[in-house]
Design a protein around this motif. Structure first.
Motif, PDB file in Angstrom:
ATOM      1  N   GLN A 147       0.974  -1.077  -0.011  1.00 49.00           N
ATOM      2  CA  GLN A 147      -0.019   0.003   0.100  1.00 49.00           C
ATOM      3  C   GLN A 147       1.036   1.198   0.193  1.00 49.00           C
ATOM      4  N   ARG A 167       1.335   4.053  -3.267  1.00 47.67           N
ATOM      5  CA  ARG A 167       1.220   5.438  -3.086  1.00 47.67           C
ATOM      6  C   ARG A 167       2.297   6.126  -3.583  1.00 47.67           C
ATOM      7  N   ALA A 177       3.116   6.075  -7.075  1.00 45.93           N
ATOM      8  CA  ALA A 177       2.230   6.931  -7.874  1.00 45.93           C
ATOM      9  C   ALA A 177       2.435   8.265  -7.942  1.00 45.93           C
ATOM     10  N   ARG A 178       2.973   8.860  -6.845  1.00 39.44           N
ATOM     11  CA  ARG A 178       3.579  10.247  -6.719  1.00 39.44           C
ATOM     12  C   ARG A 178       4.918  10.321  -7.824  1.00 39.44           C
ATOM     13  N   ASN A 222      -1.368   0.896  -8.855  1.00 40.98           N
ATOM     14  CA  ASN A 222      -2.641   0.543  -8.125  1.00 40.98           C
ATOM     15  C   ASN A 222      -2.471  -0.990  -7.687  1.00 40.98           C
ATOM     16  N   THR A 278      -5.026   6.075  -9.476  1.00 41.88           N
ATOM     17  CA  THR A 278      -3.705   5.995  -9.118  1.00 41.88           C
ATOM     18  C   THR A 278      -3.327   6.070  -7.600  1.00 41.88           C
ATOM     19  N   GLY A 279      -2.348   5.307  -7.214  1.00 42.08           N
ATOM     20  CA  GLY A 279      -2.048   5.231  -5.695  1.00 42.08           C
ATOM     21  C   GLY A 279      -3.318   4.584  -4.859  1.00 42.08           C
ATOM     22  N   ALA A 280      -4.115   3.935  -5.501  1.00 47.40           N
ATOM     23  CA  ALA A 280      -5.215   3.244  -4.608  1.00 47.40           C
ATOM     24  C   ALA A 280      -5.144   1.699  -4.310  1.00 47.40           C
TER      25      ALA A 280
END
Length: 238
Positions: free
Chosen positions: A155, A159, A162-163, A173, A226-228
């Motif tokens: 997780q 995240r 994604a940045r 993801n 994204t980042g999810a």
């Protein structure tokens, strides 16, 4: 069958059986150029390659250089899916530390290094999808601490990456299955009753259902997702 994935290049890390094989079949059916890795299941890998036209590549996800090498050798990927994973469940005071370290290598280090290497060559708008677990959110039984650690780590990785890659439109993801009917966790196995007790929809999910979520996240309607974490667990973690 023509679709958004026609002529797209897809690599599935850990694709010979179960959820990984369903993902290979889904992308292959929709016209993608698919390669997948396997470690020990050569017969299953050969059969899947023969039935789908995908390319099977033997590679150990526990070995960093093999993971990086396979991704690099594929050239620019449109979609990377990292499905390889193991579960070591035991009393934390008794569990083999070497088994824990190998699980971390496969469940955490492999996805990170594969994602970073893929992003080096991936075109803008590419997709990186990692198969995690609802146990990254919830561990309702004893013995799963080390496994949950590896799935929670994904997780934070998603995240952060994604940045890092967002400026190029590359999405990252995590798909988090609950109980899924595979050889490792059959719907009629000894733990199924206990698992279903936790669930709102009291059945195992199917590998095809997970593959459908992966395909959705790789498709044109999710360019801003994204980042999810995307949980598919029948309410196991609700």
């Amino acid at each position: 069958m023509s679709s958004h994935f026609t002529h797209q290049k897809v690599l599935v890390i850990g694709g010979s059986r179960g959820i990984g094989a369903a993902i290979v079949r889904r992308f292959s059916k929709e016209g993608a150029d698919v390669a997948f890795t396997y470690a020990g299941s050569k017969d299953a890998a050969d059969a899947l390659a023969a039935s789908t036209g995908a390319t099977a590549i033997r590679s150990d996800a526990a070995v960093r250089d093999e993971v990086i090498g396979v991704v690099k050798a594929q050239g620019p990927l449109d979609v990377l899916v990292v499905n390889a994973g193991v579960a070591v469940i035991d009393d934390s005071l008794a569990i083999d530390p070497d088994a824990v370290d190998r699980m971390i290598d496969i469940n955490v280090r492999a996805p990170y290094h594969a994602a970073v290497e893929a992003a080096r060559q991936m075109p803008d708008g590419g997709r990186i999808i990692v198969i995690g677990s609802v146990n990254g959110d919830r561990m309702p039984f004893a013995g799963g601490a080390a496994y949950a650690l590896t799935k929670s780590a994904l997780q934070g990785m998603a995240r952060g990456l994604a940045r890092d890659f967002g400026g190029r439109g590359i999405t990252v993801n995590v798909v988090q299955p609950g109980p899924i009917d595979t050889d490792m966790n059959p719907h009629d196995g000894p733990m199924s009753g206990a698992m279903h007790d936790f669930m709102a929809i009291k059945r195992h999910g199917t590998a095809d259902e997970v593959a459908g979520m992966v395909a959705y996240l790789a498709g044109p309607e999710t360019r801003i997702v994204t980042g999810a974490m995307h949980t598919i667990d029948g309410g196991f973690g609700a």
